[in-house]
Design an enzyme around this catalytic site. Structure first.
Site, PDB file in Angstrom:
ATOM      1  N   HIS A  92      -6.201  57.032  24.959  1.00  0.00           N
ATOM      2  CA  HIS A  92      -6.444  55.598  25.154  1.00  0.00           C
ATOM      3  C   HIS A  92      -7.141  55.237  26.463  1.00  0.00           C
ATOM      4  O   HIS A  92      -7.815  54.213  26.554  1.00  0.00           O
ATOM      5  CB  HIS A  92      -5.119  54.833  25.038  1.00  0.00           C
ATOM      6  CG  HIS A  92      -4.365  54.752  26.322  1.00  0.00           C
ATOM      7  ND1 HIS A  92      -3.691  55.834  26.855  1.00  0.00           N
ATOM      8  CD2 HIS A  92      -4.208  53.712  27.200  1.00  0.00           C
ATOM      9  CE1 HIS A  92      -3.141  55.463  27.999  1.00  0.00           C
ATOM     10  NE2 HIS A  92      -3.427  54.206  28.226  1.00  0.00           N
ATOM     11  N   ASP A  93      -6.998  56.036  27.529  1.00  0.00           N
ATOM     12  CA  ASP A  93      -7.640  55.712  28.814  1.00  0.00           C
ATOM     13  C   ASP A  93      -8.518  56.851  29.321  1.00  0.00           C
ATOM     14  O   ASP A  93      -8.803  56.925  30.524  1.00  0.00           O
ATOM     15  CB  ASP A  93      -6.573  55.389  29.873  1.00  0.00           C
ATOM     16  CG  ASP A  93      -6.293  53.892  29.979  1.00  0.00           C
ATOM     17  OD1 ASP A  93      -7.149  53.110  29.527  1.00  0.00           O
ATOM     18  OD2 ASP A  93      -5.219  53.518  30.483  1.00  0.00           O
ATOM     19  N   HIS A 147      -0.940  59.449  33.320  1.00  0.00           N
ATOM     20  CA  HIS A 147      -0.742  58.169  32.626  1.00  0.00           C
ATOM     21  C   HIS A 147      -1.083  58.319  31.144  1.00  0.00           C
ATOM     22  O   HIS A 147      -0.348  57.823  30.273  1.00  0.00           O
ATOM     23  CB  HIS A 147      -1.618  57.083  33.259  1.00  0.00           C
ATOM     24  CG  HIS A 147      -1.695  55.823  32.436  1.00  0.00           C
ATOM     25  ND1 HIS A 147      -0.619  54.980  32.267  1.00  0.00           N
ATOM     26  CD2 HIS A 147      -2.718  55.285  31.709  1.00  0.00           C
ATOM     27  CE1 HIS A 147      -0.970  53.964  31.489  1.00  0.00           C
ATOM     28  NE2 HIS A 147      -2.242  54.128  31.138  1.00  0.00           N
ATOM     29  N   HIS A 205      -4.786  55.780  36.612  1.00  0.00           N
ATOM     30  CA  HIS A 205      -5.230  55.983  35.228  1.00  0.00           C
ATOM     31  C   HIS A 205      -5.788  57.390  35.048  1.00  0.00           C
ATOM     32  O   HIS A 205      -6.952  57.582  34.689  1.00  0.00           O
ATOM     33  CB  HIS A 205      -6.265  54.922  34.838  1.00  0.00           C
ATOM     34  CG  HIS A 205      -5.692  53.562  34.641  1.00  0.00           C
ATOM     35  ND1 HIS A 205      -5.673  52.605  35.637  1.00  0.00           N
ATOM     36  CD2 HIS A 205      -5.059  53.001  33.571  1.00  0.00           C
ATOM     37  CE1 HIS A 205      -5.087  51.500  35.182  1.00  0.00           C
ATOM     38  NE2 HIS A 205      -4.700  51.718  33.926  1.00  0.00           N
ATOM     39  N   ASP A 247       1.536  51.462  26.811  1.00  0.00           N
ATOM     40  CA  ASP A 247       0.674  51.353  27.987  1.00  0.00           C
ATOM     41  C   ASP A 247       1.435  50.784  29.179  1.00  0.00           C
ATOM     42  O   ASP A 247       1.155  51.128  30.336  1.00  0.00           O
ATOM     43  CB  ASP A 247      -0.533  50.463  27.636  1.00  0.00           C
ATOM     44  CG  ASP A 247      -1.711  50.720  28.545  1.00  0.00           C
ATOM     45  OD1 ASP A 247      -1.723  51.748  29.252  1.00  0.00           O
ATOM     46  OD2 ASP A 247      -2.641  49.891  28.557  1.00  0.00           O
TER      47      ASP A 247
END
Length: 856
Positions: free
Chosen positions: A598-599, A562, A558, A719
């Site tokens: 998002h991460d 990614h 992550h 994702d």
């Protein structure tokens, strides 16, 4: 033979008719005038009986009338005591009021030496001249303790008698008749008659008459007592109500809070003046204050301390003057000889934590400093009530001192209770500014921590030169360049749409550096046409993408790669997948930005681990823990002006963008995925009912909720998109994902001392193909199958996942075949070993079948 008075009394009691006739004949006007206190000429013996009855009724009527008209209690009791004194021939009567001060019960004179000729003004005892009996001294104290009337015929024979009042007044007490005034089980007062003037002691008849009149007195004192209690409770209620009102108006500062509350309730405090001393709350001195003591240059502190060990230091005194013209004086750092502190009473209260009630300040040693009035108004201290202000931690934060009750009487138990309620409330309310101060400090610490994070995450001026080489080309910083100049640089530096195939579902970052990915991210904003349309400053866009890349931690999976892949897949779904036709350009910009963010700041562990390890994130966010953290971190970056790509949007546009980013990032929580699957499937089914594509697009473009559901499912598809990549990419990415899971499993085993689930157990790494097949079947396939049905242009993703499943299935079958072969080999070996063991046993049994020896 002489006749004694006892014999006569006994005869008259036994012959009432004779006594009645005899006194009717022999009674003279002078005797009646003497008893009734009227001129002899006005005595009419013929109507004496009727007159006596009428006068008795008039007396009771006047007493009840006085009570009804709310004339003060002392006047009514005074009349009763005068009547009692005349009827039972007592030399004098007195009223002692029961009260408590400092938690100790006592009796104080209110009416003293009442006789038949006395005047009310002469018998009223001023507060500074009271005679006070503790309950363990004197006959009145004994009556208050036993709560029963007493008739002492000779005080010299009573162990309860105390002669200190006789010595004080130079009077000789011979006999006493005393009774309590009760309100339920509580003593209100004691009434005492002294010295029978027409006999050696008070008789039983005198006692009956005494108690008869006291019944009226009891009624009056009950009314007075209940009225006083009602007034005290009303004051207490108003005091607490108004202080609460003001306390919660001011939450930031304890001084302002106390000041507002105490000033507002001044009308209910019933005193001339009051002051509040605020204590320094420092418990530990700074090292530079301790050094002089340790070096012997300064003597250690040996003064009074609070119960929790703090040096008593009043850093501020607030003086409220209510007599005459109201005034408030604030004395910062008051000197020790300031009148409010000179007595040492506030210090004593702060040291002991006791409530201190002084009825006569002039008689107390600590008030000897008061040799003259304390102000130009001629004000002096007469009585004092001092209480500690204690907070919820049981720390004394200040001392409140009240001076001179308005009616001149000392402060009593009810005053103590009322003032204690106020100081307790103020003490407890100190929690508000304490909490505010803590929150303020936490907020400041958070700001400092965010500033530190921003310093390390934010794109620096030297780093931006990797993309915008303004120093090399123009010799200036980006901020000093025009937008066209920056665009000329970016046209040369950006990779363009084809170099790295950013429009393709098969995109792979394996051949890209992290800086290449930053460049590709910037390129995407230009490709969808939002930079110029929404006036995104190009320097801000570059700094934003660069900072986002730095915001991802360098962890196994992550990481920034990614994060970029998810943003790229969102870009591809919108463009190549043709989903952009449902959304406005503003919404497209929000969705791509959500994909990149998002991460951000992922820790390499999942939500469940945050809960198990009691990570602060789990306490901060109740659900979707990491997703909410990523969202907050992304908003934190966008709040910085130099990184805010939305800075030129209007308020409505900004709200809409952040609303979509909220939904998009939270939607990446797989726990929510199963809730939205059915809704998405219904939208796909509905799309198939439209024959004309344009009508469906027009319909969807206006359906806000359906668009949000599709967007949420797009985020899930992005994702999980690694599962759809070509096998040579997918297999490597899967190993990265597994490696990160195994790292979490190691943490669970070592830190949490728990056995990890198979997916996170590196000891079961050989089961990865089987786990991947299960993940594809139960989670991933639905997403891409439905999207390929929704938009055929997304079919490559579905084809990719089907192909990868075949590869994983083949590996699973190969592993299972190998496992089965190994099991069969092991089983064969076991069977062979068992057979060999059985053969050996048989051979050994044959040779030793008979051990008999034959002799020929």
């Amino acid at each position: 033979m002489s006749v004694k008075s006892e014999d006569v009394e006994k005869f008259l009691d036994g012959n009432p008719n004779f006594a009645k006739n005899y006194f009717a004949k022999k009674l003279k006007p002078g005797a009646v005038a003497s008893v009734m206190g009227i001129p002899e000429s006005k005595v009419d013996l013929e109507s004496f009986k009727e007159v006596s009855q009428v006068e008795e009724g008039e007396i009771f009527f006047d007493l009840i009338k006085d009570m009804q008209e709310n004339v003060n209690m002392e006047k009514v009791i005074f009349k009763i005591l005068k009547r009692i004194s005349a009827l039972i021939h007592a030399d004098r009567c007195s009223l002692f009021m029961y009260r408590q001060r400092n938690g100790i019960a006592e009796l104080a004179t209110r009416l003293f030496d009442v006789n038949t000729t006395a005047k009310l003004e002469e018998c009223m005892v001023p507060p500074d001249s009271e005679i006070v009996f503790p309950l363990d001294i004197g006959i009145v104290g004994h009556v208050a303790q036993t709560k029963k009337p007493i008739n002492v015929k000779d005080v010299n024979e009573s162990s309860h008698f105390s002669s200190f009042v006789d010595e004080l007044t130079e009077y000789t007490t011979r006999n006493v008749l005393a009774a309590p005034i009760m309100n339920g089980k509580d003593v209100v007062a004691i009434v005492m008659a002294i010295n029978k003037t027409t006999g050696p002691y008070f008789t039983d008849e005198d006692e009956d008459l005494f108690l008869k009149y006291l019944k009226v007195g009891t009624l009056n004192l009950k009314i007075y007592h209940l009225s006083y209690l009602h007034n005290c409770e009303t004051r207490k209620g108003q005091l607490l109500l108004w202080s609460a009102n003001k306390v919660f108006e001011e939450l930031t500062d304890i001084e302002r809070q106390f000041h507002k509350a105490l000033y507002t309730v001044r009308a209910y405090l019933n005193c001339d003046r009051y002051s509040v001393g605020l204590l320094d709350m420092t418990k530990e001195k700074e090292f530079f204050d301790i050094w002089p003591v340790l070096m012997g240059e300064q003597a250690p502190y040996s003064g009074p301390v609070t119960p929790d060990g703090r040096e008593i230091n009043f850093y501020k005194v607030i003086d409220y003057i209510l007599h005459g013209k109201e005034e408030i004086k604030v004395i910062p750092n008051p000197p020790a000889d300031h009148w409010a502190l000179a007595s040492g009473l506030p210090t004593y209260v702060a040291e002991s934590g006791f409530i201190c009630n002084i009825m006569n300040a002039a008689a107390e040693e600590m008030f000897t400093f008061q040799t003259e009035p304390l102000d130009d108004r001629g004000w002096t201290i007469k009585n004092v009530l001092s209480l500690p202000i204690v907070n919820k931690k049981e720390e004394i934060v200040g001392v409140a001192t009240f001076y001179n009750r308005k009616d001149g009487k000392p402060f009593d138990e009810q005053d103590e209770q009322l003032m204690e309620a106020l100081t307790q409330f103020l003490g407890w309310s100190a929690l508000n500014p304490d909490t505010y101060d803590k929150l303020n400090k936490l907020e400041n610490r958070k700001d400092i921590a965010q500033d530190m994070v921003l310093y390390h995450v934010k794109c620096r001026d030297d780093e931006i030169q990797n993309v915008l080489k303004t120093r090399e080309i123009y010799g200036r910083e980006p901020r000093d360049c025009e937008e066209d100049e920056l665009w000329q640089i970016l046209k040369k530096e950006l990779p363009g749409p084809t170099k790295f195939e950013i429009y393709e579902f098969r995109f792979s970052d394996f051949d890209c550096t992290e800086m290449d990915l930053v460049m590709c991210g910037i390129q995407m904003y230009y490709e969808v046409g939002v930079v110029k349309k929404f006036q995104i400053p190009q320097e801000v866009l570059v700094r934003f993408m660069y900072s986002v890349s730095k915001g991802y931690r360098r962890i196994t999976y992550h990481n920034w790669r990614h994060g970029f892949n998810v943003g790229q897949t969102m870009f591809t779904l919108l463009t190549t997948g043709k989903l952009k036709r449902y959304y406005t350009d503003l919404e497209v910009m929000a969705m791509i930005t959500a994909g990149f963010l998002h991460d951000i700041d992922h820790r390499g562990t999942n939500n469940l681990y945050q809960v198990k390890s009691q990570n602060p994130l789990a306490k901060l966010h109740g659900s979707s823990i990491l997703e909410r953290h990523h969202l907050e971190f992304g908003k934190f970056l966008l709040a910085e002006e130099s990184l805010n790509i939305f800075q030129n949007l209007n308020r409505r546009q900004t709200e809409h963008v952040f609303h979509l980013i909220d939904i998009a990032i939270i939607a990446t929580d797989l726990a929510l995925y199963f809730k939205k699957r059915t809704m998405f499937q219904k939208i796909v089914d509905l799309s198939e009912t439209y024959e004309e594509e344009k009508k469906w697009v027009d319909f969807m473009s206006l359906e806000t909720t359906r668009k949000e559901i599709v967007m949420a499912m797009m985020m899930t598809a992005c994702d999980l998109s690694a599962i759809t990549k070509p096998w040579e990419v997918q297999s490597k990415v899967a190993l990265s994902v597994a490696a990160e899971f195994w790292e979490q499993g190691d943490l669970e085993r070592t830190v949490l001392e728990q056995q990890p689930i198979p997916m996170m157990d590196r000891n079961k790494a050989a089961e990865l193909p089987k786990l991947q097949c299960g993940f594809i079947d139960f989670v991933c396939t639905f997403v891409y199958k439905e999207f390929s049905r929704f938009h055929p242009s997304i079919q490559p993703m579905f084809d990719g996942i089907l192909n990868n499943r075949k590869e994983w299935k083949a590996l699973q079958e190969a592993y299972e075949a190998k496992l089965k072969a190994a099991e069969e080999t092991a089983k064969a070996k076991q069977e062979a070993a068992a057979a060999k063991h059985a053969t050996n046993n048989n051979a050994s049994g044959g040779s030793s079948g008979s051990k008999t020896c034959s002799i020929c």
